[in-house]
Design a protein around this motif. Structure first.
Motif, PDB file in Angstrom:
ATOM      1  N   ILE A 180       0.831  -1.133  -0.005  1.00 58.56           N
ATOM      2  CA  ILE A 180      -0.002  -0.094  -0.236  1.00 58.56           C
ATOM      3  C   ILE A 180       0.825   1.291  -0.174  1.00 58.56           C
ATOM      4  O   ILE A 180       1.974   1.122   0.627  1.00 58.56           O
ATOM      5  CB  ILE A 180      -0.991   0.007   1.229  1.00 58.56           C
ATOM      6  N   ASP A 209      -6.013   6.147   1.412  1.00 59.17           N
ATOM      7  CA  ASP A 209      -6.905   5.817   0.712  1.00 59.17           C
ATOM      8  C   ASP A 209      -6.989   4.672  -0.271  1.00 59.17           C
ATOM      9  O   ASP A 209      -7.933   4.509  -0.916  1.00 59.17           O
ATOM     10  CB  ASP A 209      -7.564   7.037   0.269  1.00 59.17           C
ATOM     11  N   GLU A 210      -5.923   4.265  -0.320  1.00 56.00           N
ATOM     12  CA  GLU A 210      -5.773   2.920  -1.301  1.00 56.00           C
ATOM     13  C   GLU A 210      -6.195   1.589  -0.620  1.00 56.00           C
ATOM     14  O   GLU A 210      -5.952   1.595   0.474  1.00 56.00           O
ATOM     15  CB  GLU A 210      -4.283   2.893  -1.811  1.00 56.00           C
ATOM     16  N   PRO A 211      -6.415   0.495  -1.274  1.00 54.92           N
ATOM     17  CA  PRO A 211      -6.974  -0.849  -0.824  1.00 54.92           C
ATOM     18  C   PRO A 211      -5.563  -1.409  -0.633  1.00 54.92           C
ATOM     19  O   PRO A 211      -4.505  -1.166  -1.102  1.00 54.92           O
ATOM     20  CB  PRO A 211      -7.948  -1.518  -2.004  1.00 54.92           C
ATOM     21  N   LYS A 238      -3.117  -4.591  -0.478  1.00 50.91           N
ATOM     22  CA  LYS A 238      -3.030  -5.849  -1.571  1.00 50.91           C
ATOM     23  C   LYS A 238      -1.847  -6.594  -1.137  1.00 50.91           C
ATOM     24  O   LYS A 238      -1.075  -6.205  -0.077  1.00 50.91           O
ATOM     25  CB  LYS A 238      -2.450  -5.077  -2.946  1.00 50.91           C
ATOM     26  N   GLU A 243     -10.181  -9.611  -1.920  1.00 51.65           N
ATOM     27  CA  GLU A 243     -10.503  -8.241  -1.717  1.00 51.65           C
ATOM     28  C   GLU A 243     -11.507  -7.856  -0.592  1.00 51.65           C
ATOM     29  O   GLU A 243     -11.100  -6.718   0.359  1.00 51.65           O
ATOM     30  CB  GLU A 243     -11.138  -7.686  -2.869  1.00 51.65           C
ATOM     31  N   GLU A 244     -12.282  -8.677  -0.093  1.00 45.73           N
ATOM     32  CA  GLU A 244     -13.259  -8.637   0.987  1.00 45.73           C
ATOM     33  C   GLU A 244     -12.222  -8.785   2.484  1.00 45.73           C
ATOM     34  O   GLU A 244     -12.604  -8.088   3.218  1.00 45.73           O
ATOM     35  CB  GLU A 244     -14.411  -9.322   0.921  1.00 45.73           C
ATOM     36  N   ALA A 277     -10.033  -5.824   2.932  1.00 49.44           N
ATOM     37  CA  ALA A 277     -10.780  -4.667   3.245  1.00 49.44           C
ATOM     38  C   ALA A 277     -11.259  -4.855   4.636  1.00 49.44           C
ATOM     39  O   ALA A 277     -11.270  -3.709   5.362  1.00 49.44           O
ATOM     40  CB  ALA A 277     -12.045  -4.690   2.265  1.00 49.44           C
ATOM     41  N   LYS A 296      -7.990  -3.954   6.735  1.00 50.56           N
ATOM     42  CA  LYS A 296      -7.782  -2.474   6.585  1.00 50.56           C
ATOM     43  C   LYS A 296      -8.786  -1.808   7.618  1.00 50.56           C
ATOM     44  O   LYS A 296      -8.383  -0.788   8.260  1.00 50.56           O
ATOM     45  CB  LYS A 296      -7.754  -2.049   5.169  1.00 50.56           C
TER      46      LYS A 296
END
Length: 674
Positions: free
Chosen positions: A149, A153-155, A157, A477-478, A481, A484
């Motif tokens: 990251i 504000d980025e997701p 990875k 991704e979930e 998220a 985070k």
């Protein structure tokens, strides 16, 4: 040296001679550290060193694989980020790599240059025993996994060398199929775990777990050191003892590989693999039928099973392969006999099929094998396959891999499980016994007992899914998220800083002081004289012949080259297909089945290839050539020449059914590569 002598800390346990590999053997045990060492002494100047560790994983985090990568990222003596990248710049190595297997990790090197060999051995030993990774968590981040990251504000990875490597590997249907077969056959043992790492599990590996795995398994007491070739063994033992092993004491390492208890019935497993959303699922299912077929102790039976696998499935005259192909339930057949494990298994696989054909697939296998047991195996096919196996064993030609390395990998198949390491190298008596058994029902009985009556197996159906890739991505991704969302801005900033620090480390050149630690060869270390190979140019009936008179153990390597300049440009893309068909279709004298039997019986192999050669003195010009090659024992050379003449001058491209089979197989192979 005599048995029980102690030479530089190593006690000589046993000496022997193995004529099959032209070597005197010396088996040692290091008194202080408990390390095992096996030396194969011979006249081969392509020397090999390797150190292996028994590394059974207990989960899917891929920790053995990540450690294999990480040990090569700097060590006590050589504190560079990538010592091996620098090392190869000044090395004449003939092999330099490291490999992770389901139950072991091996670090082999080879070189014909004495000084180079010593340098390579030093760097490898320092890497496995004193890696920088134990003090620097950034190496796990780089080679294993980390959160990637750059802004708040980025997701999040995942990134990391092994993570990305395995993400690619486990989207491949062949790798996924192999994974499912192992999980199905060995559910209660280490073999059910993915030693390479499953991307879904890799991010659960902690730095403490990473270090603990190394501490437990990378001990000399759990090591298998191998030396091969023409060298001063006392000098090497002195170096290994004084520089490394004398710094360690014997410790108790529990790295035992457990046996899987046999099943009472064949298991059935159905799984998916990802394909593109725009692809069709038609004719893309993989079917496999696998059975655990013995123990690593059963050396003769294991060699016989390998022989049967080739006779039944690898040849174009193989009855089981033909039955499966002709059934029309799939496009291609492959097989394997995996002997590099405690309980080897036999596997038959069909691709280009459909899920509903699974039962018919098994039925064809069992019906065909039952018929073979009842009527007997074609003895010409079986003897021909045995001849070819003997040919390979005597030839000891492993392409670019040093033969000493292949011997090392072979003997690990018994040594790793505390058996006699030399038993896998001794094939002469086994070949005699297997040849004598051609006149008995030994092979039919083996099929009955190991394949037909054996319930210790699994049917795996691997289906294509157009949604799987997207579903896996969404799930990941979930999860990220959610991770985070549970973090404070300060914790997120910590990840941003860590990723930036890692990137800076990767981009910062090594210091001159660090670079100076890498041992490089000097011009004076290299023999200025090139090795001369005899080559004589002759002419026979107006045809140029290049003849090389060297010791090939009675084997003749015979190649015929044809100029491809005569092929029109628009037909060049089809030349590969012509090459694929040669020797695999009917001729005027034999159908393809009989031709295949004769090739198997009389030769060590015959096949075509397309080469492009540069023209001496003309760097912008090239010459394409079609090459037909064969290798054969000298006594069979006239027959091999007749067979090659038959393939060149009598091939018939008229059996549409056979042509379609072969073209589909080529197409499927190309699709799998893509």
């Amino acid at each position: 040296m005599n048995v029980n002598d102690i030479i530089h800390g190593f006690k000589l346990i046993k000496t022997d001679h193995v004529p099959e590999v032209a070597s005197d053997t010396f088996e040692f045990r290091h008194v202080k550290s408990g390390a095992r060492l096996l030396y194969l002494k011979n006249k081969d100047d392509n020397k090999v060193f390797s150190i292996a560790f028994r590394t059974p994983p207990t989960d899917d985090t891929g920790v053995p694989h990540i450690i294999e990568h990480s040990t090569l990222c700097g060590s006590r003596k050589f504190p560079l980020k990538e010592p091996f990248v620098e090392l190869v710049k000044g090395s004449l190595n003939t092999f330099l790599n490291a490999m992770t297997y389901p139950d072991k990790t091996i670090y082999p090197v080879a070189s014909c240059n004495d000084k180079d060999f010593q340098n390579l051995m030093d760097v490898y030993l320092d890497a496995v025993f004193y890696p920088v990774m134990l003090e620097n968590p950034e190496i796990l981040m780089q080679e294993g996994w980390h959160y990637e990251i750059e802004k708040q504000d980025e997701p999040l990875k995942y990134s990391g060398v092994v993570y990305n490597e395995m993400k690619g590997a486990l989207s491949s249907p062949e790798d996924l199929l192999a994974n499912e077969i192992m999980r199905a056959l060995y559910p209660d043992t280490t073999y059910s775990k993915e030693s390479g790492g499953n991307p879904a599990a890799i991010p659960s590996l902690t730095y403490e777990q990473f270090k603990e795995f190394h501490r437990k398994y990378y001990s000399p007491a759990n090591s298998y050191i191998y030396l091969y070739g023409d060298m001063d063994i006392e000098e090497q033992l002195k170096f290994i003892d004084e520089e490394y092993l004398s710094n360690f004491d014997i410790v108790d390492v529990d790295s035992t590989i457990e046996e899987q208890k046999a099943f009472n019935e064949i298991k059935r497993v159905v799984a998916d693999y990802p394909i593109g959303e725009a692809e069709t699922t038609e004719a893309k299912t993989f079917l496999s039928y696998s059975v655990v077929a013995g123990d690593t102790d059963e050396v003769e039976d294991l060699l016989a099973m390998s022989l049967l696998e080739e006779a039944l499935l690898k040849n174009h005259a193989s009855p089981l392969r033909m039955a499966l192909i002709e059934s029309g339930i799939g496009q291609d057949v492959s097989s394997s006999f995996e002997g590099a494990m405690l309980q080897p298994f036999f596997s038959i696989e069909m691709n280009g099929s459909e899920p509903q054909h699974a039962d018919k697939f098994v039925d064809i296998i069992r019906t065909t094998l039952a018929k073979i047991v009842k009527e007997g195996i074609d003895r010409n096919l079986l003897e021909g396959t045995l001849n070819r196996m003997e040919f390979r064993l005597r030839e000891s030609d492993f392409g670019t891999a040093p033969k000493g390395l292949i011997y090392n990998l072979t003997l690990m198949n018994s040594w790793l499980y505390d058996r006699d390491p030399l038993i896998m190298l001794r094939y002469e008596d086994l070949l005699v016994s297997l040849r004598e058994k051609l006149s008995t029902r030994y092979y039919e009985d083996l099929i009955q007992n190991k394949l037909l009556d054996n319930k210790f197996g699994a049917l795996v159906v691997l289906k294509p899914s157009v949604t799987m890739a997207a579903e896996n991505t969404k799930k990941m991704e979930e999860q990220l998220a959610k991770v985070k969302a549970g973090m404070t801005p300060e914790e997120i900033q910590g990840l941003i800083d860590a990723a930036a620090k890692l990137k800076k480390r990767q981009q910062t050149p090594d210091s001159p002081e660090a670079l100076a630690t890498i041992p490089l060869l000097k011009i004076s270390d290299i023999n200025p004289k090139a090795r001369v190979f005899p080559l004589e140019e002759k002419e026979i009936d107006g045809v140029k012949v290049l003849f090389s008179d060297v010791d090939t153990k009675g084997i003749v390597y015979y190649s015929v080259y044809f100029d491809m300049d005569v092929i029109p440009q628009e037909l060049v893309p089809y030349a590969f297909l012509f090459n694929d068909l040669m020797g695999r279709v009917d001729t005027k004298s034999n159908d393809y089945v009989e031709l295949s039997k004769k090739m198997t019986f009389y030769t060590g192999g015959m096949g075509g290839d397309i080469d492009v050669f540069p023209i001496a003195g003309k760097p912008d010009e090239f010459r394409p050539m079609f090459r037909l090659t064969s290798k054969v024992f000298y006594r069979n050379l006239p027959i091999a020449v007749e067979l090659m003449n038959e393939v060149i001058n009598e091939t018939i491209f008229e059996n549409d059914t056979r042509l379609k089979e072969l073209i589909i197989q080529s197409k499927v192979g190309m699709e799998m590569e893509m």
